[in-house]
Design an enzyme around this catalytic site. Structure first.
Site, short mmCIF file in Angstrom:
data_model
loop_
_atom_site.label_atom_id
_atom_site.label_comp_id
_atom_site.label_asym_id
_atom_site.label_seq_id
_atom_site.Cartn_x
_atom_site.Cartn_y
_atom_site.Cartn_z
CB ILE A 27 50.84 66.03 20.31
CG1 ILE A 27 51.65 65.11 21.22
CG2 ILE A 27 50.20 65.28 19.15
CD1 ILE A 27 52.76 64.34 20.58
NE ARG A 81 42.31 65.33 12.54
CZ ARG A 81 42.95 65.85 11.52
NH1 ARG A 81 42.59 67.01 11.04
NH2 ARG A 81 43.95 65.22 10.95
CG ASP A 115 40.13 69.92 16.48
OD1 ASP A 115 41.16 70.31 17.02
OD2 ASP A 115 39.85 68.73 16.31
CG ASP A 164 43.89 62.76 23.78
OD1 ASP A 164 44.02 63.87 23.22
OD2 ASP A 164 43.59 61.72 23.15
CE LYS A 193 37.24 60.74 21.76
NZ LYS A 193 37.95 61.19 20.54
CG ASN A 194 40.57 58.70 20.33
OD1 ASN A 194 39.49 59.15 19.94
ND2 ASN A 194 41.47 59.45 20.96
N1 EPU Z 1 49.78 65.68 11.65
C1 EPU Z 1 50.27 66.28 10.51
N2 EPU Z 1 50.01 65.66 9.31
C2 EPU Z 1 49.30 64.50 9.20
C3 EPU Z 1 48.81 63.90 10.37
C4 EPU Z 1 49.06 64.52 11.61
O1 EPU Z 1 50.89 67.31 10.56
O2 EPU Z 1 49.12 64.01 8.09
C5 EPU Z 1 50.06 66.32 12.95
C6 EPU Z 1 48.80 66.88 13.59
O3 EPU Z 1 48.52 68.18 13.09
C7 EPU Z 1 49.17 66.86 15.05
C8 EPU Z 1 50.07 65.64 15.19
O4 EPU Z 1 50.52 65.35 13.87
O5 EPU Z 1 49.90 68.01 15.38
C9 EPU Z 1 49.40 64.42 15.80
O6 EPU Z 1 48.34 64.01 15.02
P1 EPU Z 1 47.83 62.49 14.96
O7 EPU Z 1 47.56 62.18 13.54
O8 EPU Z 1 48.76 61.60 15.72
O9 EPU Z 1 46.47 62.58 15.78
P2 EPU Z 1 45.00 62.25 15.28
O10 EPU Z 1 44.96 60.94 14.65
O11 EPU Z 1 44.45 63.42 14.56
C10 EPU Z 1 44.38 61.03 17.51
C11 EPU Z 1 43.29 61.13 18.53
C12 EPU Z 1 43.46 62.37 19.37
C13 EPU Z 1 44.82 62.30 20.04
C14 EPU Z 1 45.92 62.13 18.99
C15 EPU Z 1 47.30 61.97 19.56
C16 EPU Z 1 41.45 60.07 17.42
C17 EPU Z 1 40.09 60.21 16.84
N3 EPU Z 1 42.01 61.18 17.87
O12 EPU Z 1 44.26 62.18 16.68
O13 EPU Z 1 42.45 62.34 20.36
O14 EPU Z 1 45.04 63.47 20.78
O15 EPU Z 1 45.64 60.98 18.17
O16 EPU Z 1 47.35 60.91 20.44
O17 EPU Z 1 41.99 58.99 17.51
C18 EPU Z 1 40.77 63.19 21.77
O18 EPU Z 1 40.35 62.03 21.89
O19 EPU Z 1 40.32 64.14 22.48
C19 EPU Z 1 41.78 63.47 20.76
C20 EPU Z 1 42.05 64.70 20.32
#
Ligand code: EPU
Length: 429
Positions: free
Chosen positions: A330, A95, A119, A308, A25-26
């Site tokens: 995280i 998101r 979320d 995850d 998915k991601n």
């Molecule tokens: N963060 C910041 N500022 C930013 C970006 C991120 O503070 O500009 C923080 C977030 O608040 C969080 C941490 O950094 O605490 C990690 O965020 P990251 O950007 O790495 O995650 P994401 O891109 O929002 C993706 C996956 C998540 C997965 C995380 C970590 C997708 C759509 N989502 O989220 O997947 O947990 O990476 O591996 O790719 C899921 O599939 O259930 C899911 C939540």
């Protein structure tokens, strides 16, 4: 009272058999966003049939793309001039729709995307996305719930240090950099297999990227990209969910469709817990004959233990012999899921981002609620380790990430039913 979807699982089953895992998915969500970078028809295959993909397809349609699904293939036809605005009604459902920001800004020099907010797993910032794009010459404004990006003269290369290897920020900046003038360097970049997959699709589209899978990405911008056909990488989180479920139920599962090297730490934890793990190309097998032993887990960006899979680690710990120390690094809200596990009798004490889980032989069945995709999967699997029938409600969250979970469980020997129940009534004064 709107009805909510539920999955009922009977405790006591041992999961045995073969299960195949489709595309991640991601990764698929980002490969779809990347299609916006080239006019014409991009085809992504091995795409999972889940609701998040359907929502992203709608995001792309509202941007002017024609999106069609045929089996596991998605064809995305992108116009010469895509739209530039993504509204809150869609972004709040997904998101990941924030990842259209980079491609739209690169193609249009302007993008307006609703701020996704936090979320059920915690606050989710956008500062690194915004600061990175600003370094590349965009004027960034956060106004009335929208992130508005403006770069009328186009983006230019820049050196960007991420404070944290954010998956989403790395992807957005990468997709903006491929069409920027000059060289962009992204340091402390995320290294997830899904980022490597995105780099592979972008490279096939004509992008020049060095360092995929390392923490330093170097991107030399090009004039334009072409549409491609690309096969999405297998879903390591779904595979990991099955691997933990095999261990929790003292089962024996052969899992295909994923590279086991993406799960090295997770599989090592299962071996420490007493599982027999066999691996081969795009295949792994997990067998557990005894009650699992407790193991400690610390989540970290890839190649660390995936956040995850945290609910699965807690579910496993709750039926293991001994005490496990589980640390989440995280997302600040991941432990919300623990309240539901406690309804099932799990013995957990938390302190900040640490949880101590004292395992018990069998959990106690109860009605519980899925609060996010992974929590939902963890609760369904924990239900298999209870002494009765566990009802997990709000499983539309599970449908966002796990295609056909109930059918797969049934095939592997569990007694499972899907249904709907009325939601809890809301009282007003
Ligand atoms: N963060 C910041 N500022 C930013 C970006 C991120 O503070 O500009 C923080 C977030 O608040 C969080 C941490 O950094 O605490 C990690 O965020 P990251 O950007 O790495 O995650 P994401 O891109 O929002 C993706 C996956 C998540 C997965 C995380 C970590 C997708 C759509 N989502 O989220 O997947 O947990 O990476 O591996 O790719 C899921 O599939 O259930 C899911 C939540």
């Amino acid at each position: 009272m709107a009805p909510v979807d539920v999955i009922r699982v009977a405790g006591g089953a041992r999961l045995v058999g073969d299960v195949s895992v489709v595309g991640a998915k991601n990764s698929a969500l980002k490969l779809m966003a990347a299609a916006l970078l080239a006019p014409g028809e991009t085809v992504v295959s091995n795409v999972p049939r889940i609701t998040d993909i359907a929502v992203m397809a709608e995001v792309l349609r509202r941007l002017g793309a024609d999106v069609r699904a045929d089996g596991d293939e998605l064809s995305i036809s992108v116009p010469e001039r895509p739209g530039a605005e993504a509204d809150y009604d869609l972004v709040r459902q997904l998101r990941a729709s924030i990842c259209v920001l980079g491609p739209l800004l690169a193609r249009r020099g302007y993008a307006r995307v609703a701020h996704p907010g936090g979320d059920a797993i915690g606050s989710r910032g956008l500062d690194m996305h915004i600061e990175g794009l600003a370094r590349m010459g965009a004027e960034m404004v956060n106004e009335h719930g929208f992130v508005i990006a403006n770069a009328p003269r186009g983006l230019h290369g820049a050196t960007i240090w991420l404070d944290f290897p954010s998956v989403g920020a790395t992807e957005n900046l990468l997709m903006a950099a491929v069409l920027a003038k000059g060289v962009t360097e992204i340091d402390n970049a995320a290294r997830e297999p899904e980022i490597i997959d995105l780099c592979a699709q972008l490279t096939a589209m004509g992008a020049r990227i060095d360092g995929a899978g390392s923490s330093r990405l170097e991107v030399e911008g090009v004039e334009g990209l072409r549409p491609v056909r690309h096969r999405c990488v297998g879903d390591r989180i779904v595979a990991g969910t099955w691997a933990f479920a095999a261990a929790m139920t003292r089962g024996d599962l052969a899992i295909t469709g994923v590279d086991h090297r993406f799960l090295e730490i997770a599989l090592d934890k299962l071996i420490l817990a007493g599982a027999l793990v066999e691996t081969g190309p795009q295949r792994l097998r997990v067998r557990m004959d005894e009650r699992p032993r407790s193991v400690d887990v610390v989540t970290l960006p890839y190649p660390g233990f995936a956040t995850d899979l945290l609910p699965m680690a807690i579910a496993l710990a709750s039926v293991s012999d001994g005490a496990s120390l589980i640390t989440e690094n995280i997302f600040d809200g991941r432990f919300m899921f623990i309240n539901e596990m406690m309804r099932l009798g799990a013995q957990v004490q938390t302190d900040g981002h640490h949880a101590v889980v004292r395992g018990r032989e069998r959990l106690s069945s109860a009605p519980v609620r899925a609060t996010d995709i992974r929590a939902g999967a963890g609760l369904v699997m924990a239900g298999l380790c209870t002494d009765g029938v566990t009802e997990v409600s709000h499983v539309h969250h599970v449908d966002r990430g796990y295609p056909g979970l109930a059918e797969d469980l049934r095939r592997l020997g569990a007694t499972v039913a899907r249904g709907t129940v009325p939601d809890l009534p809301e009282f007003t004064l």
